[in-house]
Motif scaffolding. Structure first.
Motif, PDB file in Angstrom:
ATOM      1  N   ASP A 167       0.884  -1.600   0.152  1.00 24.96           N
ATOM      2  CA  ASP A 167      -0.341  -0.131  -0.132  1.00 24.96           C
ATOM      3  C   ASP A 167       1.066   0.887  -0.105  1.00 24.96           C
ATOM      4  O   ASP A 167       2.505   1.578  -0.560  1.00 24.96           O
ATOM      5  N   ASP A 168       0.844   2.034   1.180  1.00 24.93           N
ATOM      6  CA  ASP A 168       1.571   3.526   0.866  1.00 24.93           C
ATOM      7  C   ASP A 168       3.306   3.150   1.548  1.00 24.93           C
ATOM      8  O   ASP A 168       3.106   4.334   2.041  1.00 24.93           O
ATOM      9  N   LEU A 169       2.768   2.143   2.440  1.00 21.97           N
ATOM     10  CA  LEU A 169       4.509   1.454   3.502  1.00 21.97           C
ATOM     11  C   LEU A 169       5.041   1.310   2.775  1.00 21.97           C
ATOM     12  O   LEU A 169       5.510   0.140   1.493  1.00 21.97           O
ATOM     13  N   LYS A 170       6.806   1.820   2.489  1.00 17.19           N
ATOM     14  CA  LYS A 170       7.867   1.218   2.092  1.00 17.19           C
ATOM     15  C   LYS A 170       8.674   0.582   3.510  1.00 17.19           C
ATOM     16  O   LYS A 170       8.928   1.946   4.760  1.00 17.19           O
ATOM     17  N   LEU A 171       9.353  -0.417   2.909  1.00 12.12           N
ATOM     18  CA  LEU A 171       9.435  -1.312   4.061  1.00 12.12           C
ATOM     19  C   LEU A 171      10.952  -1.429   3.799  1.00 12.12           C
ATOM     20  O   LEU A 171      11.320  -2.063   3.293  1.00 12.12           O
ATOM     21  N   TRP A 172      12.071  -0.712   4.508  1.00  6.76           N
ATOM     22  CA  TRP A 172      13.857  -0.802   4.127  1.00  6.76           C
ATOM     23  C   TRP A 172      14.010  -2.078   4.749  1.00  6.76           C
ATOM     24  O   TRP A 172      14.251  -1.189   5.982  1.00  6.76           O
ATOM     25  N   LEU A 173      14.637  -2.852   4.296  1.00  9.64           N
ATOM     26  CA  LEU A 173      15.359  -3.454   5.527  1.00  9.64           C
ATOM     27  C   LEU A 173      17.131  -3.368   5.456  1.00  9.64           C
ATOM     28  O   LEU A 173      17.643  -4.017   4.237  1.00  9.64           O
ATOM     29  N   ALA A 174      17.279  -3.664   6.245  1.00  8.84           N
ATOM     30  CA  ALA A 174      18.739  -3.250   6.376  1.00  8.84           C
ATOM     31  C   ALA A 174      20.199  -4.639   7.432  1.00  8.84           C
ATOM     32  O   ALA A 174      19.328  -5.080   8.629  1.00  8.84           O
ATOM     33  N   GLY A 175      21.186  -5.149   6.473  1.00  9.66           N
ATOM     34  CA  GLY A 175      21.596  -6.799   7.063  1.00  9.66           C
ATOM     35  C   GLY A 175      22.613  -5.736   7.690  1.00  9.66           C
ATOM     36  O   GLY A 175      23.241  -4.714   7.409  1.00  9.66           O
ATOM     37  N   PRO A 176      23.243  -6.733   7.847  1.00 14.13           N
ATOM     38  CA  PRO A 176      24.492  -6.554   8.342  1.00 14.13           C
ATOM     39  C   PRO A 176      25.955  -5.640   7.260  1.00 14.13           C
ATOM     40  O   PRO A 176      26.472  -5.220   7.820  1.00 14.13           O
TER      41      PRO A 176
END
Length: 125
Positions: free
Chosen positions: A44-53
């Protein structure tokens, strides 16, 4: 990629595992991935940034403290029929921190991604 005003960043132990969880269990779509360092997901309107090691966001602070997943800050996903969503996620062995709580605005429960980041599932009244 359309740029939104704000995004949420979660620190994760494993970007691939987290992408798989968010896309297969919570209906996010993978928009971009930068190897094991980072992925950008959308729902939807959410941007999720996943940051790894390896991501710059995971590097130690000047005082030596290191960003870690988990904690109590969370994204809130509005879902229809909360009980059936919880049942499906439990069948998929998703971890929950509590049981469904009834409140004046609706019902909620907290589950965790594979790195222990909290996700609130919310069904409005």
């Amino acid at each position: 990629m359309e740029v939104k005003m704000a995004q949420v960043r979660y620190i994760v132990h494993d970007v691939e595992e987290s992408v798989s969880f968010y896309t297969s269990q919570l209906g996010f779509e993978l928009e971009q991935q930068y190897g094991p360092a980072m992925a950008i997901l959308g729902k939807d309107d959410l941007k999720l940034w996943l940051a790894g090691p390896p991501a710059s966001a995971s590097q130690p602070m000047p005082d030596g403290s290191e960003p870690q997943p988990g904690g109590w800050c969370r994204i809130v996903l509005t879902v229809p029929e909360l009980a059936s969503v919880v049942e499906r996620l439990r069948d998929a062995n998703v971890r929950f921190r509590n049981e469904i709580i009834e409140g004046p605005g609706g019902n909620q429960i907290l589950c965790e991604d594979p790195s222990g980041n909290a996700i609130e599932l919310f069904e409005p009244s």
